[in-house]
Design an enzyme around this catalytic site. Structure first.
Site, short mmCIF file in Angstrom:
data_model
loop_
_atom_site.label_atom_id
_atom_site.label_comp_id
_atom_site.label_asym_id
_atom_site.label_seq_id
_atom_site.Cartn_x
_atom_site.Cartn_y
_atom_site.Cartn_z
N ALA A 1 0.83 -1.20 0.00
CA ALA A 1 0.00 0.00 0.00
C ALA A 1 0.87 1.26 0.00
O ALA A 1 1.35 1.70 1.05
CB ALA A 1 -0.92 -0.01 1.22
N GLU B 1 2.67 0.23 -11.35
CA GLU B 1 4.09 -0.01 -11.02
C GLU B 1 5.03 0.82 -11.90
O GLU B 1 6.06 0.36 -12.37
CB GLU B 1 4.41 -1.50 -11.08
N GLU C 1 5.31 6.66 -18.91
CA GLU C 1 5.99 7.96 -18.91
C GLU C 1 7.11 7.98 -17.85
O GLU C 1 8.21 8.46 -18.11
CB GLU C 1 4.98 9.08 -18.63
N1 CAA Z 1 15.82 0.83 -4.12
C1 CAA Z 1 16.24 1.45 -2.98
N2 CAA Z 1 16.39 2.79 -2.87
C2 CAA Z 1 16.03 3.54 -3.94
C3 CAA Z 1 15.56 2.98 -5.13
C4 CAA Z 1 15.47 1.56 -5.21
N3 CAA Z 1 15.04 0.99 -6.30
N4 CAA Z 1 15.28 3.96 -6.00
C5 CAA Z 1 15.56 5.12 -5.38
N5 CAA Z 1 16.02 4.85 -4.14
C6 CAA Z 1 16.48 5.82 -3.15
C7 CAA Z 1 17.55 6.67 -3.76
O1 CAA Z 1 18.83 6.05 -3.62
C8 CAA Z 1 17.44 7.94 -2.94
O2 CAA Z 1 18.04 7.73 -1.69
P1 CAA Z 1 19.34 8.59 -1.26
O3 CAA Z 1 18.81 9.98 -1.14
O4 CAA Z 1 19.73 7.96 0.02
O5 CAA Z 1 20.32 8.42 -2.38
C9 CAA Z 1 15.95 8.05 -2.68
O6 CAA Z 1 15.41 6.72 -2.82
C10 CAA Z 1 15.26 8.96 -3.67
O7 CAA Z 1 15.45 8.38 -4.95
P2 CAA Z 1 15.29 9.20 -6.32
O8 CAA Z 1 16.07 10.47 -6.21
O9 CAA Z 1 15.58 8.27 -7.45
O10 CAA Z 1 13.76 9.56 -6.28
P3 CAA Z 1 12.98 10.33 -7.34
O11 CAA Z 1 12.17 11.33 -6.62
O12 CAA Z 1 13.84 10.77 -8.48
O13 CAA Z 1 12.02 9.17 -7.91
C11 CAA Z 1 10.42 8.35 -9.39
C12 CAA Z 1 11.11 9.55 -8.78
C13 CAA Z 1 11.40 7.44 -10.08
C14 CAA Z 1 9.44 8.89 -10.39
C15 CAA Z 1 9.68 7.53 -8.30
O14 CAA Z 1 8.89 8.38 -7.51
C16 CAA Z 1 8.81 6.47 -8.93
O15 CAA Z 1 9.30 5.40 -9.32
N6 CAA Z 1 7.49 6.73 -9.03
C17 CAA Z 1 6.56 5.75 -9.50
C18 CAA Z 1 5.90 5.11 -8.33
C19 CAA Z 1 5.20 3.85 -8.72
O16 CAA Z 1 5.70 3.03 -9.48
N7 CAA Z 1 4.03 3.64 -8.15
C20 CAA Z 1 3.31 2.42 -8.33
C21 CAA Z 1 2.79 1.97 -7.00
S1 CAA Z 1 2.32 0.30 -6.82
C22 CAA Z 1 1.04 0.04 -7.84
O17 CAA Z 1 1.06 0.42 -8.96
C23 CAA Z 1 -0.12 -0.73 -7.34
C24 CAA Z 1 -0.07 -2.12 -7.80
O18 CAA Z 1 0.94 -2.76 -7.87
C25 CAA Z 1 -1.29 -2.79 -8.21
#
Ligand code: CAA
Length: 401
Positions: A124, A365, A369
């Protein structure tokens, strides 16, 4: 470089395929039409050992490698997306994240019941106003003695009505300089007072699966249910998505395969002017594209599975696999409808269902985009994958796992 799959992988594929054919597909058209999810399937998946795939034997899991999880997802989604979603949420987003981030005590406490299916795990993160922008969630967790008090709402939660416990991400420090550092992850059991759920109706696809909203109303969880440290929540969520995206990417190949098989059969059965439509070059072009999508899709997810086995960070690679394979699944389903002509436009043939189901995975997930931006940012040097604080155990699992 060794591209060979092992006899264990073949056995895993055979088991999952048989399960999908015998337990998922019968009655599916009706369940999909009526928007009915069959809760008994979870128990059957557990009995077949599927919920313990890629969990160490030490925690009563099947001890198989991470490639096996991908193969199971591919085969289940060849049957129906709703079955693969169970693996994505229970095994990918929940169980593997507990394996990666849990303390020794937490792993011992939670993993055996997950691996044997006595408990089903959910995930969640998403909220009504925070999907892609995950860092801006609002659900609040306030410390109160040895407990945290949760208030808020999550949406688009798979297995909202069925999961026994959820990996929940909430805000613990609204004033954190970096918003990511203000989030914390918890394992929240559904039988805690203050928990409620509600199904989402009227979905385009995954109609035979349960999706809903969950609510926390002054829900109290003990501090020992916190996964990772305070402020680790965003990193926990992102590493969960590394596992979830892997299951979505591998599952998408199952849609391609199902569309390809249905199309090849239809090409032989359907004749125009006395000749099979498979002889038509424009039809062959669509078949060839699906073949390429299936084989490229497998290479992409096998590589991620290998990176998991060998303990390498794979955020870039899994994003690429998820993005490519979900687009390919949607295109394959669209082409399969074209090949089936008017018959592809109704649920007499399964391609119509695959088309609707494949559309969702282009969004969840990480939307296409988000993955497009991530891939461009890696290439341009604006994003890089640094070593993580906690990693999944490598495979074969050692005694220290
Ligand atoms: N593993 C561990 N740590 C991670 C990581 C990973 N894969 N990716 C990033 N981090 C850490 C980074 O290292 C950073 O930590 P530090 O400051 O210590 O270095 C911190 O997290 C911030 O990372 P970013 O700077 O990369 O973060 P960002 O703001 O640039 O990320 C984004 C932006 C990539 C768009 C991210 O917000 C994202 O992936 N958004 C999409 C969310 C998503 O997929 N939602 C789906 C939810 S689930 C769903 O859909 C429901 C379902 O399954 C049915």
């Amino acid at each position: 470089m060794d591209f060979a799959l092992s006899p264990e992988h073949d056995l895993v594929r055979e088991t999952a395929r048989k399960f999908a054919d015998q337990e998922i597909v019968p009655g599916l058209r009706e369940r999909d039409r009526e928007h009915v999810s069959d809760a008994s399937q979870l128990k059957k998946m557990a009995a077949a050992g599927l919920l313990g795939v890629s969990i160490p034997a030490k925690y009563d899991g099947m001890d198989t490698d991470y490639v096996s999880l991908g193969i199971v997802c591919e085969e289940l989604e060849r049957g129906d997306t709703s079955a693969r979603v169970v693996m994505s949420v229970h095994s990918g987003l929940h169980s593997l994240t507990v394996l990666q981030w849990g303390t020794a005590e937490q792993k011992q406490r939670w993993l055996p019941s997950l691996a044997t299916g006595q408990a089903v795990g959910g995930f969640a993160l998403t909220e009504p106003n925070a999907g892609s922008d995950a860092v801006n969630i609002k659900t609040r967790a306030e410390r109160s003695g040895d407990e945290y008090v949760l208030n808020g709402q999550k949406t688009w939660i798979s297995l909202a009505d069925y999961a026994d416990r959820f990996l929940v991400v909430a805000v613990t420090d609204p004033n954190a300089k970096s918003k990511a550092n203000g989030l914390t992850a918890f394992i929240v059991e559904r039988d805690r007072p203050g928990f409620s759920s509600r199904a989402i109706k009227g979905k385009l696809g995954v109609r035979a699966g349960n999706t809903g909203e969950i609510f926390f109303d002054n829900l109290r969880v003990p501090a020992e249910n916190r996964l990772g440290d305070e402020g680790d929540g965003f990193r926990v969520a992102m590493s969960a998505l590394d596992h979830g995206r892997y299951t979505v990417a591998s599952g998408a190949v199952g849609i391609v395969t199902a569309c390809l098989e249905a199309s090849v059969k239809y090409c032989h059965d359907r004749k125009v002017g006395g000749e099979e439509i498979g002889k038509k070059q424009l039809v062959q072009q669509m078949i060839a594209k699906m073949v390429a999508s299936r084989d490229i899709g497998r290479l992409l997810y096998y590589k991620v599975g290998w990176m998991k086995n060998t303990g390498q960070r794979h955020t870039r690679e899994v994003s690429l696999a998820k993005w490519q394979n979900c687009n390919a699944a949607f295109e394959s389903a669209n082409d399969a409808i074209e090949i089936h002509g008017a018959y592809g436009f109704c649920d007499e043939f399964p391609v119509e269902r695959h088309f609707r189901n494949s559309r969702g995975a282009v969004i969840y997930e990480g939307t296409r985009e988000i993955h497009t931006l991530m891939q461009a940012e890696y290439e341009l040097g604006y994003r890089e994958d640094r070593p993580l604080k906690h990693t999944l155990p490598t495979w074969p699992f050692g005694p220290e796992v």
